[in-house]
Design a protein around this motif. Structure first.
Motif, mmCIF file in Angstrom:
data_model
loop_
_atom_site.group_PDB
_atom_site.id
_atom_site.type_symbol
_atom_site.label_atom_id
_atom_site.label_comp_id
_atom_site.label_asym_id
_atom_site.label_seq_id
_atom_site.Cartn_x
_atom_site.Cartn_y
_atom_site.Cartn_z
ATOM 1 N N ASP A 186 0.859 -1.178 0.000
ATOM 2 C CA ASP A 186 0.000 0.000 0.000
ATOM 3 C C ASP A 186 0.896 1.229 0.000
ATOM 4 O O ASP A 186 2.117 1.114 0.110
ATOM 5 N N LYS A 187 0.291 2.399 -0.103
ATOM 6 C CA LYS A 187 1.106 3.600 -0.227
ATOM 7 C C LYS A 187 1.820 3.964 1.075
ATOM 8 O O LYS A 187 2.834 4.645 1.036
ATOM 9 N N HIS A 188 1.320 3.499 2.220
ATOM 10 C CA HIS A 188 1.932 3.850 3.498
ATOM 11 C C HIS A 188 2.917 2.784 3.999
ATOM 12 O O HIS A 188 3.889 3.101 4.670
ATOM 13 N N LEU A 189 2.658 1.515 3.676
ATOM 14 C CA LEU A 189 3.551 0.437 4.086
ATOM 15 C C LEU A 189 3.250 -0.826 3.288
ATOM 16 O O LEU A 189 2.197 -0.960 2.674
ATOM 17 N N HIS A 206 6.753 3.144 4.166
ATOM 18 C CA HIS A 206 7.103 3.981 3.018
ATOM 19 C C HIS A 206 7.203 5.455 3.386
ATOM 20 O O HIS A 206 7.843 6.224 2.667
ATOM 21 N N ASN A 207 6.530 5.834 4.469
ATOM 22 C CA ASN A 207 6.496 7.253 4.834
ATOM 23 C C ASN A 207 6.027 7.381 6.287
ATOM 24 O O ASN A 207 5.786 6.379 6.968
ATOM 25 N N TRP A 208 5.871 8.605 6.734
ATOM 26 C CA TRP A 208 5.457 8.860 8.112
ATOM 27 C C TRP A 208 4.064 8.304 8.389
ATOM 28 O O TRP A 208 3.754 7.920 9.516
ATOM 29 N N MET A 209 3.218 8.230 7.356
ATOM 30 C CA MET A 209 1.871 7.692 7.541
ATOM 31 C C MET A 209 1.929 6.201 7.906
ATOM 32 O O MET A 209 1.137 5.722 8.718
ATOM 33 N N ILE A 239 4.372 4.747 9.575
ATOM 34 C CA ILE A 239 4.823 4.680 10.970
ATOM 35 C C ILE A 239 3.671 4.995 11.906
ATOM 36 O O ILE A 239 3.436 4.277 12.888
ATOM 37 N N LEU A 240 2.923 6.070 11.606
ATOM 38 C CA LEU A 240 1.778 6.445 12.448
ATOM 39 C C LEU A 240 0.687 5.372 12.440
ATOM 40 O O LEU A 240 0.076 5.098 13.466
ATOM 41 N N TYR A 241 0.456 4.781 11.274
ATOM 42 C CA TYR A 241 -0.559 3.728 11.153
ATOM 43 C C TYR A 241 -0.202 2.535 12.034
ATOM 44 O O TYR A 241 -1.037 2.004 12.767
ATOM 45 N N PHE A 242 1.046 2.100 11.967
ATOM 46 C CA PHE A 242 1.429 0.866 12.664
ATOM 47 C C PHE A 242 1.583 1.062 14.172
ATOM 48 O O PHE A 242 1.496 0.099 14.931
ATOM 49 N N LEU A 243 1.754 2.287 14.619
ATOM 50 C CA LEU A 243 1.916 2.553 16.047
ATOM 51 C C LEU A 243 0.762 1.981 16.877
ATOM 52 O O LEU A 243 1.002 1.211 17.814
#
Length: 178
Positions: free
Chosen positions: A113-116, A145-148, A150-154
């Motif tokens: 996906d675009k975030h990970l 892939h980006n800060w999103m 990291i924030l999503y997986f937190l």
């Protein structure tokens, strides 16, 4: 039955790529199956039929939130209705999961996906000696892939670490009953 956190299995096809992932984990349990004849299809079917009800509700909640951010939800893909009908061939989609690889003792699925990107390996390891103690290991890898990402997986990470051992235990019960 004891499920334990373990090292990432060297036998997994994903272990060659382990160094590029931002997150990895593995959980293992023993499968008491004297003949050891468990197929990758049986493993995959057990995986897709072992999500606890509370996990399904959390995933539905997750989908309702992430679709606002344009992330993949899996709701537009083939729904998991009867795991017994699944072919689990490379390239097939089952919910949010795409089957990326399959060997005689491992199935690798996940999504980009675009975030990970994430991968889940379910590895069945037959006992080296005739002990009847075979193992089943679920390993997860995540690449942000980006800060999103990291924030999503937190907030996802602690729930992931709760649900995987529960699913693994249910899978082992199903596979031992076969």
């Amino acid at each position: 039955m004891k499920i334990k956190k373990t090292e990432f299995p060297k036998e997994s096809a994903l272990s060659r790529e382990k160094v590029i992932f931002d997150y990895t984990d593995s959980f293992m349990g023993e499968v008491l199956n004297a003949d050891g004849n468990i197929t990758t299809a049986e493993i995959g079917k057990a995986f897709f039929s072992s999500t606890p009800q509370w996990g399904k509700k959390m995933f539905a909640f997750r989908n309702s939130i992430v679709k606002m951010f344009g992330l993949k939800t899996g709701t537009d893909r083939s729904k998991i209705q009867d795991p017994g009908d699944l072919k689990l061939e490379v390239g097939q989609r089952v919910g949010i999961f795409k089957i990326f690889d399959k060997t005689e003792n491992e199935i690798i699925m996940g999504e980009n996906d675009k975030h990970l990107d994430f991968r889940v390996s379910v590895l069945y390891d037959k006992a080296k000696r005739n002990t009847g103690k075979n193992s089943l290991t679920i390993s997860t890898t995540v690449k942000y892939h980006n800060w999103m990402g990291i924030l999503y997986f937190l907030p996802v990470r602690p729930f992931h670490q709760l649900i995987v051992p529960v699913m693994l235990k249910k899978m082992i019960i199903k596979l031992e009953e076969k």
